[in-house]
Design an enzyme around this catalytic site. Structure first.
Site, PDB file in Angstrom:
ATOM      1  N   PRO A 167       0.836  -1.200   0.000  1.00  0.00           N
ATOM      2  CA  PRO A 167       0.000   0.000   0.000  1.00  0.00           C
ATOM      3  C   PRO A 167       0.873   1.253   0.000  1.00  0.00           C
ATOM      4  CG  PRO A 167       0.149  -0.896   2.209  1.00  0.00           C
ATOM      5  CD  PRO A 167       0.921  -1.838   1.323  1.00  0.00           C
ATOM      6  N   GLU A 238      -3.346   1.438 -13.710  1.00  0.00           N
ATOM      7  CA  GLU A 238      -4.437   2.437 -13.703  1.00  0.00           C
ATOM      8  C   GLU A 238      -3.815   3.748 -13.266  1.00  0.00           C
ATOM      9  OE1 GLU A 238      -6.954   4.956 -12.365  1.00  0.00           O
ATOM     10  OE2 GLU A 238      -7.777   3.443 -11.004  1.00  0.00           O
ATOM     11  N   LEU A 239      -3.740   4.704 -14.203  1.00  0.00           N
ATOM     12  CA  LEU A 239      -2.936   5.900 -13.968  1.00  0.00           C
ATOM     13  C   LEU A 239      -3.808   7.148 -13.830  1.00  0.00           C
ATOM     14  CD1 LEU A 239      -0.151   4.875 -16.500  1.00  0.00           C
ATOM     15  CD2 LEU A 239      -0.314   4.363 -14.058  1.00  0.00           C
ATOM     16  N   CYS A 272      -8.629  10.071  -9.104  1.00  0.00           N
ATOM     17  CA  CYS A 272      -8.072  10.012 -10.470  1.00  0.00           C
ATOM     18  C   CYS A 272      -9.083  10.494 -11.503  1.00  0.00           C
ATOM     19  CB  CYS A 272      -7.540   8.617 -10.776  1.00  0.00           C
ATOM     20  SG  CYS A 272      -8.731   7.321 -10.500  1.00  0.00           S
TER      21      CYS A 272
HETATM   22  P1  ADP Z   1       1.063   9.131  -5.443  1.00  0.00           P
HETATM   23  O1  ADP Z   1       1.851  10.376  -5.713  1.00  0.00           O
HETATM   24  O2  ADP Z   1      -0.383   9.243  -5.751  1.00  0.00           O
HETATM   25  O3  ADP Z   1       1.373   8.454  -4.144  1.00  0.00           O
HETATM   26  P2  ADP Z   1       2.699   7.292  -6.833  1.00  0.00           P
HETATM   27  O4  ADP Z   1       2.532   6.842  -8.219  1.00  0.00           O
HETATM   28  O5  ADP Z   1       3.955   8.018  -6.474  1.00  0.00           O
HETATM   29  O6  ADP Z   1       1.434   8.152  -6.572  1.00  0.00           O
HETATM   30  O7  ADP Z   1       2.546   6.103  -5.798  1.00  0.00           O
HETATM   31  C1  ADP Z   1       1.584   5.090  -5.885  1.00  0.00           C
HETATM   32  C2  ADP Z   1       2.173   3.835  -5.271  1.00  0.00           C
HETATM   33  O8  ADP Z   1       3.329   3.452  -6.011  1.00  0.00           O
HETATM   34  C3  ADP Z   1       2.616   3.975  -3.837  1.00  0.00           C
HETATM   35  O9  ADP Z   1       2.327   2.772  -3.152  1.00  0.00           O
HETATM   36  C4  ADP Z   1       4.128   4.191  -3.972  1.00  0.00           C
HETATM   37  O10 ADP Z   1       4.853   3.814  -2.826  1.00  0.00           O
HETATM   38  C5  ADP Z   1       4.458   3.281  -5.138  1.00  0.00           C
HETATM   39  N1  ADP Z   1       5.669   3.616  -5.901  1.00  0.00           N
HETATM   40  C6  ADP Z   1       6.276   4.826  -6.024  1.00  0.00           C
HETATM   41  N2  ADP Z   1       7.348   4.734  -6.847  1.00  0.00           N
HETATM   42  C7  ADP Z   1       7.414   3.440  -7.273  1.00  0.00           C
HETATM   43  C8  ADP Z   1       8.276   2.709  -8.165  1.00  0.00           C
HETATM   44  N3  ADP Z   1       9.287   3.296  -8.807  1.00  0.00           N
HETATM   45  N4  ADP Z   1       8.019   1.392  -8.356  1.00  0.00           N
HETATM   46  C9  ADP Z   1       6.990   0.793  -7.747  1.00  0.00           C
HETATM   47  N5  ADP Z   1       6.152   1.419  -6.901  1.00  0.00           N
HETATM   48  C10 ADP Z   1       6.349   2.725  -6.668  1.00  0.00           C
END
Ligand code: ADP
Length: 469
Positions: A167, A238-239, A272
């Site tokens: 999470p 899902e972006l 989103c």
């Molecule tokens: P937000 O800014 O909405 O938190 P992120 O895309 O940075 O969005 O983060 C969403 C999830 O992805 C979080 O659980 C975060 O810890 C994880 N995360 C961030 N960077 C990476 C990465 N390089 N590889 C895999 N998971 C990541």
């Protein structure tokens, strides 16, 4: 707790969750050491063997009693989610109840989506099986801290995969509780939480996993896709979005303004499919704006636990700074603040309406993820469609107009995975949650989405020859 204290806690191998409304620590979970991740994946692979050998229906039956447990814990889970990330308490409890109440039908939908499909021609009988992929890494964000783990984990588990759930670092506590409830019923090792930030997320992606299910920002989605590439690992991403709302000249202005305010400021805009760009026919622009401003003035912002509060804080100072930088940039480039905009203490950002905006401004191009609605007028429907499509994103969209057939025609021209006519973009039960362009890669939910969590296999044999003699 200061940022320095948080860093200190990290050295102590604890991941501390901070209440964004007060800055106080809510609690902590043990940080998963990076070097433990390959071993956790190995253990998940071992656990998957027995789990994967069960039928879809058997797996669903194991999870079915979790509905009553989630229901019994909904208030506690909601309160924890609200404190960890700042959404109003009733909305957070509603999120937990939604997961609990929908669990049984969700399980049924997944089981039926993953059932064998028989294809026959004159020569062969083929059975299409939905087999497990293996080990799944589910990486989730903080904005729906119960629903996002729920929607990622359930189809992955029912397809026979074991799951490591990572999470968001902002909402580890509620995810830990969610996983604990499912683990009261699941065999050991089938669902394992992993706690940490992007470093733990990346380590999981690079470990020996077969499927990565991710919800989060477009930038992180691109990194995950690149990291998954060398191993040809399956991904469901899902972006983010930059959702447009098009208000046609015949729209019911009250209905459209109410939607615009709700969908721009819900969850402090940290959704989103938040409405971030609003294009309004020039003939009705001023009146629509007046009604939006009036409704925005009626919103109560404050402590998410206080009754009547509709808008809480940003999840953290970084998110607040990002939103304010976009607003400042737009204002410096000529945008006017029609509502909000005044400074707020702590992590709060006042619900803000900007006018006199255009697509040269970052705020009209990049995802804001904050309580900001940008309103621009258009002269022709073609111009509205061109503006709505002038973005690399394509998650949700909405079109408002009293002539529903005309509005639906405009909706079909908007490049978004999900478009709502006179309402939000979420589809009827059984519809997938799907993005176009850079808003998604693979998708989830509904029968089509559930099948992406499984490996399709085809087993064929000669068709039995029937004799007429
Ligand atoms: P937000 O800014 O909405 O938190 P992120 O895309 O940075 O969005 O983060 C969403 C999830 O992805 C979080 O659980 C975060 O810890 C994880 N995360 C961030 N960077 C990476 C990465 N390089 N590889 C895999 N998971 C990541």
């Amino acid at each position: 707790m200061s940022e320095q204290d948080v860093r200190q806690s990290r050295r102590d191998q604890q991941l501390v969750s901070i209440d964004p409304a007060t800055g106080e620590a809510v609690g902590s979970v043990p940080l998963t050491p990076l070097d433990a991740i390959p071993r956790l994946v190995f253990e998940a692979r071992n656990a998957q063997r027995g789990w994967g050998a069960l039928s879809h229906a058997q797996r669903a039956d194991i999870l079915r009693p979790a509905a009553a447990r989630l229901k019994a814990e909904a208030k506690r889970l909601g309160a924890l989610a609200s404190r960890e990330m700042g959404k109003p308490l009733p909305e957070a409890i509603g999120e937990a109840n939604y997961c609990a109440d929908g669990l049984a039908s969700e399980l049924d939908e997944i089981v039926s989506a993953l059932a064998d499909i028989v294809r026959e021609d004159g020569r062969l009988t083929s059975i299409l099986r939905h087999a497990p992929l293996g080990v799944c890494a589910a990486i989730t964000p903080w904005n729906f801290p119960i629903l996002m783990p729920h929607q990622s984990v359930l189809p992955a588990l029912l397809a026979g995969n074991s799951v490591l759930l990572k999470p968001s670092e902002e909402t580890s506590l509620v995810a830990c509780e969610y996983a604990r409830i499912l683990n009261e019923f699941l065999p050991a090792g089938v669902l394992t939480p992993v706690f940490g930030d992007g470093a733990q997320g990346r380590a999981l992606v690079l470990a020996d996993v077969n499927l990565i299910v991710f919800t989060g920002s477009r930038e992180t989605g691109k990194k995950i896709l690149a990291d998954a590439g060398p191993g040809l690992k399956r991904v469901i991403l899902e972006l983010g979005g930059k959702d447009p709302l098009v208000v046609l000249d015949d729209a019911d202005l009250d209905q459209a303004a109410a939607f615009a305010v709700r969908n721009s400021f819900r969850n402090a805009g940290q959704v989103c499919v938040s409405t971030e760009r609003i294009y309004v026919d020039a003939h009705i622009h001023d009146e629509f704006l007046r009604r939006m401003i009036e409704r925005t003035a009626g919103l109560k912002q404050g402590d998410p636990a206080e009754p009547g509060v509709g808008v809480g804080p940003m999840v953290n100072a970084r998110q607040k700074a990002k939103v304010l930088a976009q607003i400042d940039g737009a204002v410096r480039a000529g945008a006017r603040v029609a509502a909000g905009g005044e400074p707020r203490a702590g992590n709060f950002v006042a619900p803000t309406i900007l006018v006199d905006v255009d697509h040269s401004m970052e705020i009209m191009r990049e995802e804001t993820f904050g309580p900001v609605a940008c309103v621009q007028s258009f002269r022709t429907v073609d111009e509205a469609v061109r503006l709505a499509n002038d973005t690399p994103f394509g998650l949700g969209a909405a079109v408002f107009g009293s002539d529903a057939a005309r509005a639906a025609e405009v909706a079909a021209r908007i490049e978004a995975g999900m478009v709502g006519v006179n309402g939000g973009c979420g589809g009827a039960n059984g519809s997938p949650w799907v993005g176009m362009k850079e808003s998604g890669y693979g998708f989830h939910s509904g029968p089509e989405g559930h099948r992406q969590f499984a490996q399709v296999r085809v087993i064929s044999r000669p068709r039995a020859v029937t004799s007429d003699a």
